[in-house]
Design an enzyme around this catalytic site. Structure first.
Site, PDB file in Angstrom:
ATOM      1  CD  GLN A   1      -2.848  -0.531   0.126  1.00  0.00           C
ATOM      2  OE1 GLN A   1      -3.360   0.460  -0.082  1.00  0.00           O
ATOM      3  NE2 GLN A   1      -4.050  -2.049   0.668  1.00  0.00           N
TER       4      GLN A   1
ATOM      5  CE1 TYR B   1      -8.899 -12.128  -5.902  1.00  0.00           C
ATOM      6  CE2 TYR B   1     -10.204 -11.603  -4.003  1.00  0.00           C
ATOM      7  CZ  TYR B   1     -10.033 -11.842  -4.863  1.00  0.00           C
ATOM      8  OH  TYR B   1     -11.315 -12.220  -6.329  1.00  0.00           O
TER       9      TYR B   1
ATOM     10  CD  GLU C   1      -1.335 -11.907  -4.607  1.00  0.00           C
ATOM     11  OE1 GLU C   1      -1.914 -11.342  -5.518  1.00  0.00           O
ATOM     12  OE2 GLU C   1      -1.684 -11.160  -3.753  1.00  0.00           O
TER      13      GLU C   1
ATOM     14  CG  ASP D   1      -6.632  -5.791  -0.419  1.00  0.00           C
ATOM     15  OD1 ASP D   1      -7.266  -5.083  -1.003  1.00  0.00           O
ATOM     16  OD2 ASP D   1      -5.760  -5.146   0.632  1.00  0.00           O
TER      17      ASP D   1
ATOM     18  CB  CYS E   1      -8.862   0.442  -3.981  1.00  0.00           C
ATOM     19  SG  CYS E   1      -8.426  -0.737  -5.599  1.00  0.00           S
TER      20      CYS E   1
END
Length: 454
Positions: free
Chosen positions: A193, A222, A243, A291, A318
């Protein structure tokens, strides 16, 4: 149009609220967490190199480089680093990349920083950088915090920021950063991030929503380099991270070792393939955290999540639009969106991060054998229309968007018995938004239409 920072926060809060209502059909009034000092917050910046020794950002909807002297969202040292590189290029006639002709050498510079370290990644359309020793020495003189200088080979006609091959010119291949009390090694290609301070607020909110107990198994979908996974592992019995990026999984495993965390396992693969596979094989997480990228999750992954029936789902996003879309799917399949908090990860932009909590709707653990006719009629009435059908009817005929909670309140008020705990507060003194009179009348109209009340 310019906004002061408080106005930006109100705007972003409204964006999240509107997306949930318009796309998800869900009423929510999110909180928002802003920054005290919303400048110089980005720990990652990418600067394309322009002709004539310039550096900057692309003009909107083009790849024309607009020269810059500084960007107030990035670190203080960025201009000094960029000027050092472009000055070196002038002295040794190292040309800038020409996208139209696929010629030239210097494509862009990627600067990554942590609390005490800086990584400089120079992306080139070449197999080597001439006189790289001079550039290394010049960059090292700009700051003692530079601990990693990497040459990224990107010879393809592509808009990707970095190519697949990295050559370490000097220092370490990673930089170290601290987040939520844990240490992470971050490579050039790792996702991390961009706003460290706000990421801590985001993850603290997500972990708080998850309410993890020592007996809980958590699945982090994720998971990237394991930031949420390892934070959750401090409270959980075990954590499973998923992932698709191989390097990120390697970083996650290294970060687990670095932090002496032994109850987290990481698997490499796409969420839509790996999540159903793990669940079919018997993984039944108590809590799922996800996420995803801006495109959101997918139906295959979400369906597998629903089949696993975790007691809580914590969704970090996001993109309010895809979050609302996926939340609608989950609420249509047995979950209630309890709360949402927006976190301003990107001040002075239109972007916002959001974390929301969805809890599994509970059914009663036993069925009464003896039922009188009134109970039978009431149960039949309850099944005549789904929540989604009632919401759609109210929207079409009354122009109002109503939540599942609104419908549940009116159904109980109208004498339609809900399943135990269905859309009920956790305690009698829970603060729940009350259904307005206008919405109540509309819902009653829908219930009458479907023959659920007279």
């Amino acid at each position: 149009m310019c906004m002061n920072y408080l106005s930006q926060l109100e705007f972003k809060k409204q964006v999240v609220k509107d997306a949930f209502l318009r796309i998800g059909g869900i009423e929510v009034n999110p909180e928002i967490i802003g920054m005290n000092s919303p400048e110089r917050y980005r720990n990652k910046m990418v600067f394309p190199i322009g002709t004539g020794g310039s550096w900057g950002f692309y003009r909107q909807h083009s790849h024309d480089v607009i020269p810059l002297n500084d960007c107030l969202l990035g670190g203080n040292l960025n201009p000094k680093i960029m000027n050092t590189i472009t000055e070196y290029a002038k002295i040794f006639s190292v040309s800038a990349y020409n996208e139209a002709e696929h010629s030239g050498v210097l494509r862009r510079v990627f600067i990554r920083s942590s609390q005490s370290e800086i990584m400089v990644v120079i992306s080139v359309n070449s197999d080597f950088l001439p006189h790289s020793d001079v550039l290394i020495n010049n960059l090292r003189r700009t700051s003692d915090n530079i601990t990693s200088i990497i040459l990224n080979i990107n010879k393809k006609r592509t808009n990707l920021v970095l190519g697949d091959k990295n050559l370490l010119l000097w220092g370490k291949s990673t930089i170290s950063s601290e987040l939520c009390g844990l240490k992470y090694d971050i490579s050039a290609n790792s996702f991390f991030q961009v706003n460290t301070l706000q990421t801590e607020h985001l993850y603290e909110t997500a972990i708080g929503f998850a309410d993890i107990s020592p007996n809980d198994t958590v699945m982090d979908i994720y998971c990237g380099i394991g930031t949420i996974s390892l934070t959750a592992a401090k409270s959980a019995k075990s954590v499973i991270g998923i992932e698709i990026v191989p390097q990120a999984i390697l970083d996650a495993k290294e970060n687990a070792l670095k932090n002496k965390i032994s109850n987290a396992d990481f698997f490499c693969g796409s969420a839509e393939e790996l999540v159903p596979e793990l669940i079919i094989k018997g993984q039944k997480p108590d809590i799922i955290m996800l996420d995803p990228p801006r495109k959101g999750s997918d139906k295959k992954t979400l369906s597998a999540i629903v089949s696993a029936a975790p007691k809580r789902i914590v969704y970090v996003s996001c993109n309010p639009a895809t979050l609302a879309r996926d939340a609608r799917f989950l609420t249509e399949h047995g979950y209630l969106l309890e709360k949402a908090t927006a976190v301003d990860m990107f001040p002075h932009t239109t972007h916002v991060e959001t974390v929301c909590l969805l809890s599994k709707l509970k059914s009663s653990k036993h069925i009464d054998v003896e039922l009188n006719m009134d109970e039978l009629d009431l149960t039949a009435a309850e099944k005549k229309a789904t929540y989604r059908e009632i919401q759609d009817y109210v929207l079409e005929h009354y122009g109002l968007k109503v939540s599942q909670l609104n419908i549940a309140q009116v159904k109980r008020k109208s004498g339609i018995i809900e399943r135990e705990n269905y859309n009920k507060p956790k305690s009698d003194d829970s603060k729940q938004p009350k259904c307005t009179e206008e919405k109540e009348d509309a819902i009653i109209g829908a219930l009458k239409h479907f023959g659920m009340i007279d």
